[in-house]
Design a protein around this motif. Sequence first.
Motif, PDB file in Angstrom:
ATOM      1  N   LEU A   1     -32.912 -28.430 -22.514  1.00  0.00           N
ATOM      2  CA  LEU A   1     -32.733 -28.387 -21.071  1.00  0.00           C
ATOM      3  C   LEU A   1     -31.419 -27.764 -20.623  1.00  0.00           C
ATOM      4  O   LEU A   1     -31.214 -27.582 -19.422  1.00  0.00           O
ATOM      5  N   THR A   2     -30.538 -27.441 -21.529  1.00  0.00           N
ATOM      6  CA  THR A   2     -29.265 -26.841 -21.126  1.00  0.00           C
ATOM      7  C   THR A   2     -29.489 -25.398 -20.676  1.00  0.00           C
ATOM      8  O   THR A   2     -30.285 -24.663 -21.262  1.00  0.00           O
ATOM      9  N   VAL A   3     -28.790 -25.001 -19.624  1.00  0.00           N
ATOM     10  CA  VAL A   3     -28.911 -23.641 -19.090  1.00  0.00           C
ATOM     11  C   VAL A   3     -27.520 -23.081 -18.859  1.00  0.00           C
ATOM     12  O   VAL A   3     -26.535 -23.818 -18.756  1.00  0.00           O
ATOM     13  N   ASN A   4     -27.436 -21.755 -18.804  1.00  0.00           N
ATOM     14  CA  ASN A   4     -26.170 -21.108 -18.488  1.00  0.00           C
ATOM     15  C   ASN A   4     -25.858 -21.276 -17.011  1.00  0.00           C
ATOM     16  O   ASN A   4     -26.710 -21.028 -16.153  1.00  0.00           O
ATOM     17  N   LYS A   5     -24.650 -21.699 -16.720  1.00  0.00           N
ATOM     18  CA  LYS A   5     -24.269 -21.939 -15.323  1.00  0.00           C
ATOM     19  C   LYS A   5     -24.048 -20.614 -14.605  1.00  0.00           C
ATOM     20  O   LYS A   5     -23.444 -19.702 -15.127  1.00  0.00           O
ATOM     21  N   ASN A   6     -24.549 -20.533 -13.390  1.00  0.00           N
ATOM     22  CA  ASN A   6     -24.369 -19.361 -12.549  1.00  0.00           C
ATOM     23  C   ASN A   6     -24.040 -19.851 -11.144  1.00  0.00           C
ATOM     24  O   ASN A   6     -24.864 -20.504 -10.498  1.00  0.00           O
ATOM     25  N   SER A   7     -22.853 -19.553 -10.684  1.00  0.00           N
ATOM     26  CA  SER A   7     -22.393 -20.095  -9.405  1.00  0.00           C
ATOM     27  C   SER A   7     -23.158 -19.536  -8.216  1.00  0.00           C
ATOM     28  O   SER A   7     -23.103 -20.080  -7.125  1.00  0.00           O
ATOM     29  N   PHE A   8     -23.872 -18.396  -8.423  1.00  0.00           N
ATOM     30  CA  PHE A   8     -24.562 -17.772  -7.297  1.00  0.00           C
ATOM     31  C   PHE A   8     -25.958 -18.361  -7.069  1.00  0.00           C
ATOM     32  O   PHE A   8     -26.543 -18.145  -6.022  1.00  0.00           O
ATOM     33  N   ILE A   9     -26.494 -19.063  -8.044  1.00  0.00           N
ATOM     34  CA  ILE A   9     -27.866 -19.535  -7.962  1.00  0.00           C
ATOM     35  C   ILE A   9     -27.887 -21.034  -7.708  1.00  0.00           C
ATOM     36  O   ILE A   9     -27.096 -21.789  -8.275  1.00  0.00           O
ATOM     37  N   LEU A  10     -28.794 -21.460  -6.848  1.00  0.00           N
ATOM     38  CA  LEU A  10     -28.928 -22.876  -6.549  1.00  0.00           C
ATOM     39  C   LEU A  10     -29.250 -23.662  -7.808  1.00  0.00           C
ATOM     40  O   LEU A  10     -30.022 -23.215  -8.658  1.00  0.00           O
ATOM     41  N   LYS A  11     -28.668 -24.826  -7.919  1.00  0.00           N
ATOM     42  CA  LYS A  11     -28.945 -25.714  -9.035  1.00  0.00           C
ATOM     43  C   LYS A  11     -30.098 -26.624  -8.651  1.00  0.00           C
ATOM     44  O   LYS A  11     -30.115 -27.223  -7.587  1.00  0.00           O
ATOM     45  N   GLY A  12     -31.092 -26.737  -9.523  1.00  0.00           N
ATOM     46  CA  GLY A  12     -32.278 -27.518  -9.228  1.00  0.00           C
ATOM     47  C   GLY A  12     -32.057 -29.008  -9.378  1.00  0.00           C
ATOM     48  O   GLY A  12     -31.121 -29.469 -10.024  1.00  0.00           O
ATOM     49  N   GLY A  13     -32.960 -29.784  -8.763  1.00  0.00           N
ATOM     50  CA  GLY A  13     -32.929 -31.227  -8.903  1.00  0.00           C
ATOM     51  C   GLY A  13     -32.880 -31.941  -7.561  1.00  0.00           C
ATOM     52  O   GLY A  13     -32.360 -31.396  -6.567  1.00  0.00           O
ATOM     53  N   PRO A  14     -33.404 -33.170  -7.485  1.00  0.00           N
ATOM     54  CA  PRO A  14     -33.373 -33.943  -6.236  1.00  0.00           C
ATOM     55  C   PRO A  14     -31.963 -34.170  -5.700  1.00  0.00           C
ATOM     56  O   PRO A  14     -31.745 -34.149  -4.492  1.00  0.00           O
ATOM     57  N   SER A  15     -31.000 -34.394  -6.597  1.00  0.00           N
ATOM     58  CA  SER A  15     -29.624 -34.627  -6.147  1.00  0.00           C
ATOM     59  C   SER A  15     -29.053 -33.389  -5.473  1.00  0.00           C
ATOM     60  O   SER A  15     -28.394 -33.469  -4.427  1.00  0.00           O
ATOM     61  N   SER A  16     -29.301 -32.217  -6.078  1.00  0.00           N
ATOM     62  CA  SER A  16     -28.834 -30.964  -5.493  1.00  0.00           C
ATOM     63  C   SER A  16     -29.527 -30.693  -4.164  1.00  0.00           C
ATOM     64  O   SER A  16     -28.898 -30.217  -3.213  1.00  0.00           O
ATOM     65  N   ALA A  17     -30.810 -31.010  -4.089  1.00  0.00           N
ATOM     66  CA  ALA A  17     -31.562 -30.817  -2.842  1.00  0.00           C
ATOM     67  C   ALA A  17     -30.975 -31.668  -1.722  1.00  0.00           C
ATOM     68  O   ALA A  17     -30.785 -31.196  -0.596  1.00  0.00           O
ATOM     69  N   GLN A  18     -30.668 -32.921  -2.025  1.00  0.00           N
ATOM     70  CA  GLN A  18     -30.114 -33.819  -1.017  1.00  0.00           C
ATOM     71  C   GLN A  18     -28.730 -33.366  -0.580  1.00  0.00           C
ATOM     72  O   GLN A  18     -28.387 -33.423   0.605  1.00  0.00           O
ATOM     73  N   ASN A  19     -27.915 -32.893  -1.541  1.00  0.00           N
ATOM     74  CA  ASN A  19     -26.573 -32.410  -1.198  1.00  0.00           C
ATOM     75  C   ASN A  19     -26.636 -31.190  -0.284  1.00  0.00           C
ATOM     76  O   ASN A  19     -25.868 -31.074   0.679  1.00  0.00           O
TER      77      ASN A  19
END
Length: 453
Positions: A181-199
């Motif tokens: 499940l680890t992915v390369n971080k990219n500051s330009f792309i939205l991060k998935g997940g319910p927590s990110s959606a709520q933020n």
Amino acid sequence: MKKDNINIVLLKKDLRLQDNQVLYEAICSKDRTLLLYTIENNSSAGFNHSKRQIDFIKESLLNLNNILKLYNTKILIVQSEATKAISILQQFWNIKRIYFHKDYDAPFLTQQYRMLYRFCKNNLIQKIEIDPYKDLCFDKNNIEFNTYFNTKSIPFIPTKDSFITLQKVQDLEKFFSTVELTVNKNSFILKGGPSSAQNNLSNLSRLDKNQINIQELIYKLSPFISWGNISLRQVWQYLSEETDQIVSLEKFLHTIRWNIHYIQHNEFLKYSNKIDTYKKSNNNLPSQNAWEKGMTGYPIIDAIMRCLQKNGNINYKMRMLTVLFYKQYLLLPWSDAVEFLSKNLLDSSPGIQFNYFETLNKNNAQNKRRILFNIIKHSKDIDPKGFFIRNHIPELRNIPNEFIYKPHKMIITIQKFHQTIIGKDYPKPIVRNIINDKIQLYNLENYLNLTKN
């Protein structure tokens, strides 16, 4: 030895815990529940997910597993078809029920649901498929529609015996091909997940309430809505509590109605019977490659495509503009453009996109006085001061405002002065349909014959 009874919740585009009806129904039963997410090796009709979409899914699943640790469980994530994974699980438990949400994109993306229907019937497993939009329709006066959005969202309140334990799920992973499940971080792309959606929803709602742009808000939240990190009802209710802009909320609800309308219309049209008509008809034409890379020589089109490659998301007007350019200027089938967008947009929903653009294409074809759209006019509408173009096309940052939409019109002296040579630093237009900044009128019969799918 008698096997214990369990339920399986098959997750797909409902990657959330709150307001998840299938999860709620499974928890309410007396049997323990196993959360399962399957990633297939291949998808039908060529609609494979892009790496960006897969990363978004992985981030969503990782976020869910971090939350589920509090309840001593996790999602079993396997690289397998759903029926094969469930067959292996039958060796350990007696599977009583399989819960899942209806996926309107299933005919486009995969055949696993059809296989799942047969599998449940042959193995005497109760199939519980829930359609969240069953009683909703586009009618703005529809009582069920308003009742649904004003009904309190479904809570996530499991007990200690609701799920298969974390240790057992980890033991099960030894029998499957699991997914990292680890992915390369990219500051330009939205991060998935319910927590990110709520933020993101919280940040957007904190903007000046007198200047809320609902269309902008929806397009920024659309990846989370598309993958089910947050439900439409959750967004509506949060905005209802946080803002008093009734007009804006009505616009939001109107857009939701259109979204559901296209989903339902797609199901009605049964696009699964027409998949063969949407297969690629060209062979990596230079014009198509230039369009995909943002090197057509038309700044607004190139900026849109580069923004898509960078961020994985563009608004709906930009999507329409770039597909019309693909069809009317490059004279290529619109379906190929929509397929590319479906693979690269974070909020990909091929069923909705194909339905919308086919309807748009039919309307254009029926208008016998239709001429090619004016790129300069649309460029000024989308990007009045050229900020969007300069942000995504660094080669044009020094170009003065009068030439930002048509840099090929600069004489060589101006090009050298601004250190941007057209044809070297930035490509010339790949098709020349602009004469004196006006759109050349095409012979309709020849045009329709060339673009006929």
